[in-house]
Write a protein that holds these residues in place. Structure first.
Motif, PDB file in Angstrom:
ATOM      1  N   ARG A 161       0.855  -1.185   0.000  1.00 18.19           N
ATOM      2  CA  ARG A 161       0.000   0.000   0.000  1.00 18.19           C
ATOM      3  C   ARG A 161       0.889   1.232   0.000  1.00 18.19           C
ATOM      4  NH1 ARG A 161      -2.572  -2.879   5.003  1.00 18.19           N
ATOM      5  NH2 ARG A 161      -0.799  -4.140   4.507  1.00 18.19           N
ATOM      6  N   ILE A 162       0.624   2.140  -0.925  1.00 18.27           N
ATOM      7  CA  ILE A 162       1.486   3.309  -1.094  1.00 18.27           C
ATOM      8  C   ILE A 162       0.651   4.574  -1.052  1.00 18.27           C
ATOM      9  CG2 ILE A 162       3.116   4.479  -2.617  1.00 18.27           C
ATOM     10  CD1 ILE A 162       3.401   1.558  -3.926  1.00 18.27           C
ATOM     11  N   CYS A 163       1.010   5.493  -0.170  1.00 20.35           N
ATOM     12  CA  CYS A 163       0.420   6.828  -0.169  1.00 20.35           C
ATOM     13  C   CYS A 163       1.262   7.641  -1.152  1.00 20.35           C
ATOM     14  CB  CYS A 163       0.463   7.450   1.222  1.00 20.35           C
ATOM     15  SG  CYS A 163      -0.130   9.155   1.261  1.00 20.35           S
ATOM     16  N   LEU A 164       0.670   7.988  -2.278  1.00 21.01           N
ATOM     17  CA  LEU A 164       1.389   8.678  -3.345  1.00 21.01           C
ATOM     18  C   LEU A 164       1.035  10.153  -3.345  1.00 21.01           C
ATOM     19  CD1 LEU A 164       3.214   8.569  -5.876  1.00 21.01           C
ATOM     20  CD2 LEU A 164       1.136   8.041  -7.199  1.00 21.01           C
ATOM     21  N   VAL A 165       2.059  10.992  -3.261  1.00 19.58           N
ATOM     22  CA  VAL A 165       1.890  12.449  -3.342  1.00 19.58           C
ATOM     23  C   VAL A 165       2.756  12.978  -4.472  1.00 19.58           C
ATOM     24  CG1 VAL A 165       1.298  12.776  -0.904  1.00 19.58           C
ATOM     25  CG2 VAL A 165       3.696  12.829  -1.595  1.00 19.58           C
TER      26      VAL A 165
ATOM     27  N   GLY B   7       0.451   0.054   7.654  1.00 17.54           N
ATOM     28  CA  GLY B   7       0.951  -1.011   6.787  1.00 17.54           C
ATOM     29  C   GLY B   7       1.401  -0.542   5.424  1.00 17.54           C
ATOM     30  N   GLY B   8       1.544   0.771   5.242  1.00 13.79           N
ATOM     31  CA  GLY B   8       1.919   1.304   3.942  1.00 13.79           C
ATOM     32  C   GLY B   8       3.261   2.005   3.938  1.00 13.79           C
ATOM     33  N   SER B   9       3.535   2.621   2.815  1.00 10.10           N
ATOM     34  CA  SER B   9       4.723   3.449   2.655  1.00 10.10           C
ATOM     35  C   SER B   9       4.315   4.685   1.864  1.00 10.10           C
ATOM     36  CB  SER B   9       5.837   2.684   1.945  1.00 10.10           C
ATOM     37  OG  SER B   9       5.404   2.315   0.649  1.00 10.10           O
ATOM     38  N   THR B  10       5.223   5.641   1.755  1.00  6.22           N
ATOM     39  CA  THR B  10       4.932   6.911   1.091  1.00  6.22           C
ATOM     40  C   THR B  10       5.906   7.106  -0.053  1.00  6.22           C
ATOM     41  OG1 THR B  10       4.352   7.739   3.286  1.00  6.22           O
ATOM     42  CG2 THR B  10       4.483   9.353   1.530  1.00  6.22           C
ATOM     43  N   ALA B  11       5.401   7.648  -1.163  1.00  5.24           N
ATOM     44  CA  ALA B  11       6.238   7.894  -2.337  1.00  5.24           C
ATOM     45  C   ALA B  11       5.777   9.172  -3.032  1.00  5.24           C
ATOM     46  CB  ALA B  11       6.154   6.722  -3.309  1.00  5.24           C
ATOM     47  N   THR B  12       6.692   9.762  -3.814  1.00  3.34           N
ATOM     48  CA  THR B  12       6.363  10.935  -4.615  1.00  3.34           C
ATOM     49  C   THR B  12       6.490  10.601  -6.097  1.00  3.34           C
ATOM     50  OG1 THR B  12       8.583  11.879  -4.923  1.00  3.34           O
ATOM     51  CG2 THR B  12       7.467  12.371  -2.836  1.00  3.34           C
ATOM     52  N   THR B  13       5.960  11.488  -6.929  1.00  2.62           N
ATOM     53  CA  THR B  13       6.073  11.304  -8.379  1.00  2.62           C
ATOM     54  C   THR B  13       7.465  11.672  -8.886  1.00  2.62           C
ATOM     55  OG1 THR B  13       5.222  13.524  -8.839  1.00  2.62           O
ATOM     56  CG2 THR B  13       3.622  11.716  -8.780  1.00  2.62           C
ATOM     57  N   PHE B  14       8.346  12.073  -7.985  1.00  2.00           N
ATOM     58  CA  PHE B  14       9.739  12.349  -8.338  1.00  2.00           C
ATOM     59  C   PHE B  14      10.634  11.146  -8.030  1.00  2.00           C
ATOM     60  CE2 PHE B  14       7.778  16.450  -8.010  1.00  2.00           C
ATOM     61  CZ  PHE B  14       8.358  17.181  -9.032  1.00  2.00           C
ATOM     62  N   GLY B  15      10.013  10.017  -7.681  1.00  2.00           N
ATOM     63  CA  GLY B  15      10.766   8.803  -7.417  1.00  2.00           C
ATOM     64  C   GLY B  15      11.340   8.720  -6.016  1.00  2.00           C
TER      65      GLY B  15
ATOM     66  N   GLY C 105      10.859   8.208  -1.857  1.00  2.00           N
ATOM     67  CA  GLY C 105       9.938   7.478  -1.002  1.00  2.00           C
ATOM     68  C   GLY C 105      10.628   6.794   0.143  1.00  2.00           C
ATOM     69  N   ASP C 106       9.823   6.279   1.050  1.00  2.00           N
ATOM     70  CA  ASP C 106      10.343   5.549   2.202  1.00  2.00           C
ATOM     71  C   ASP C 106      11.265   4.428   1.752  1.00  2.00           C
ATOM     72  OD1 ASP C 106       7.047   5.486   3.693  1.00  2.00           O
ATOM     73  OD2 ASP C 106       8.525   7.079   3.673  1.00  2.00           O
ATOM     74  N   ARG C 107      10.820   3.659   0.795  1.00  2.00           N
ATOM     75  CA  ARG C 107      11.567   2.485   0.354  1.00  2.00           C
ATOM     76  C   ARG C 107      12.745   2.881  -0.522  1.00  2.00           C
ATOM     77  NH1 ARG C 107       7.900  -2.024   1.247  1.00  2.00           N
ATOM     78  NH2 ARG C 107       5.993  -1.112   2.012  1.00  2.00           N
ATOM     79  N   VAL C 108      12.562   3.904  -1.323  1.00  2.00           N
ATOM     80  CA  VAL C 108      13.644   4.371  -2.193  1.00  2.00           C
ATOM     81  C   VAL C 108      14.800   4.897  -1.347  1.00  2.00           C
ATOM     82  CG1 VAL C 108      14.269   6.050  -3.967  1.00  2.00           C
ATOM     83  CG2 VAL C 108      12.072   4.881  -4.089  1.00  2.00           C
ATOM     84  N   ALA C 109      14.457   5.642  -0.294  1.00  2.00           N
ATOM     85  CA  ALA C 109      15.474   6.233   0.566  1.00  2.00           C
ATOM     86  C   ALA C 109      16.050   5.230   1.556  1.00  2.00           C
ATOM     87  CB  ALA C 109      14.876   7.422   1.324  1.00  2.00           C
ATOM     88  N   GLY C 110      15.482   4.036   1.595  1.00  2.00           N
ATOM     89  CA  GLY C 110      15.980   3.039   2.529  1.00  2.00           C
ATOM     90  C   GLY C 110      15.436   3.202   3.933  1.00  2.00           C
ATOM     91  N   VAL C 111      14.429   4.043   4.100  1.00  2.00           N
ATOM     92  CA  VAL C 111      13.806   4.274   5.394  1.00  2.00           C
ATOM     93  C   VAL C 111      12.555   3.427   5.453  1.00  2.00           C
ATOM     94  CG1 VAL C 111      12.896   6.029   6.957  1.00  2.00           C
ATOM     95  CG2 VAL C 111      14.656   6.640   5.305  1.00  2.00           C
ATOM     96  N   LEU C 112      12.700   2.150   5.456  1.00  2.00           N
ATOM     97  CA  LEU C 112      11.581   1.247   5.258  1.00  2.00           C
ATOM     98  C   LEU C 112      10.532   1.307   6.365  1.00  2.00           C
ATOM     99  CD1 LEU C 112      13.355  -1.884   3.810  1.00  2.00           C
ATOM    100  CD2 LEU C 112      12.367   0.046   2.606  1.00  2.00           C
TER     101      LEU C 112
ATOM    102  N   GLY D 187       9.987  -0.307   8.839  1.00  2.00           N
ATOM    103  CA  GLY D 187       9.508  -1.611   9.263  1.00  2.00           C
ATOM    104  C   GLY D 187       8.736  -2.381   8.209  1.00  2.00           C
ATOM    105  N   GLN D 188       8.744  -1.938   6.973  1.00  2.00           N
ATOM    106  CA  GLN D 188       7.985  -2.615   5.915  1.00  2.00           C
ATOM    107  C   GLN D 188       8.930  -3.326   4.962  1.00  2.00           C
ATOM    108  OE1 GLN D 188       4.566  -2.456   6.056  1.00  2.00           O
ATOM    109  NE2 GLN D 188       5.022  -1.430   7.974  1.00  2.00           N
ATOM    110  N   GLU D 189       8.421  -4.316   4.275  1.00  2.00           N
ATOM    111  CA  GLU D 189       9.213  -4.992   3.249  1.00  2.00           C
ATOM    112  C   GLU D 189       9.239  -4.153   1.985  1.00  2.00           C
ATOM    113  OE1 GLU D 189       7.967  -8.982   2.532  1.00  2.00           O
ATOM    114  OE2 GLU D 189       7.617  -9.357   4.645  1.00  2.00           O
ATOM    115  N   ALA D 190      10.240  -4.353   1.148  1.00  2.00           N
ATOM    116  CA  ALA D 190      10.328  -3.628  -0.120  1.00  2.00           C
ATOM    117  C   ALA D 190       9.208  -4.061  -1.060  1.00  2.00           C
ATOM    118  CB  ALA D 190      11.689  -3.873  -0.768  1.00  2.00           C
ATOM    119  N   TRP D 191       8.864  -3.192  -2.003  1.00  2.00           N
ATOM    120  CA  TRP D 191       7.761  -3.486  -2.940  1.00  2.00           C
ATOM    121  C   TRP D 191       8.051  -4.712  -3.716  1.00  2.00           C
ATOM    122  CZ3 TRP D 191       8.414   2.189  -4.369  1.00  2.00           C
ATOM    123  CH2 TRP D 191       7.674   2.996  -3.517  1.00  2.00           C
TER     124      TRP D 191
END
Length: 126
Positions: free
Chosen positions: A76-80, A103-111, A113-120, A122-126
């Motif tokens: 689940r991704i909160c996209l801004v 249970g989600g993560s956050t991402a932007t349209t500039f690429g 996000g939590d997972r991109v930055a490695g700030v997971l 506590g969540q698994e990668a997409w």
């Protein structure tokens, strides 16, 4: 094959004018999500005074509540569009922690996000 991530598109917009700018950001989020192969769960927008408040964001609250209720391990991704769409002067990470708690993560349209930055958070990668 696993199900694609669910994109929960979020924005905030204080001005009753310049609605075209909001529409462009939302369309950008939609296009980004589709290009990533994500399924769009919906879009939530806090308007007016709610958009300016860090204490009262009813639409963001709805997004997080719905995200929390998704069963199973589907991403689940909160996209801004940009981080400013969460908050300009407040604690952006407080919003990201709320999404992570649902249970989600956050991402932007500039690429970004939590997972991109490695700030997971506590969540698994997409």
């Amino acid at each position: 094959m696993s199900e694609p991530p669910l994109a929960f598109i979020y924005d905030r917009h204080a001005s009753p004018r310049a609605r075209a700018v909001l529409d462009l950001r939302l369309e950008g989020c939609r296009n980004w999500a589709l290009a990533q192969g994500w399924e769009i769960a919906g879009r939530w927008v806090d308007l007016g005074d709610d958009a300016l408040s860090d204490a009262h964001r009813p639409r963001f609250d709805e997004l997080v509540t719905l995200m929390r209720g998704i069963p199973g391990g589907r991403a689940r991704i909160c996209l801004v569009h940009h981080w400013d769409r969460l908050t300009r002067y407040g604690d952006r990470f407080a919003y990201q922690r709320r999404v992570a708690g649902a249970g989600g993560s956050t991402a932007t349209t500039f690429g970004e996000g939590d997972r991109v930055a490695g700030v997971l958070l506590g969540q698994e990668a997409w």
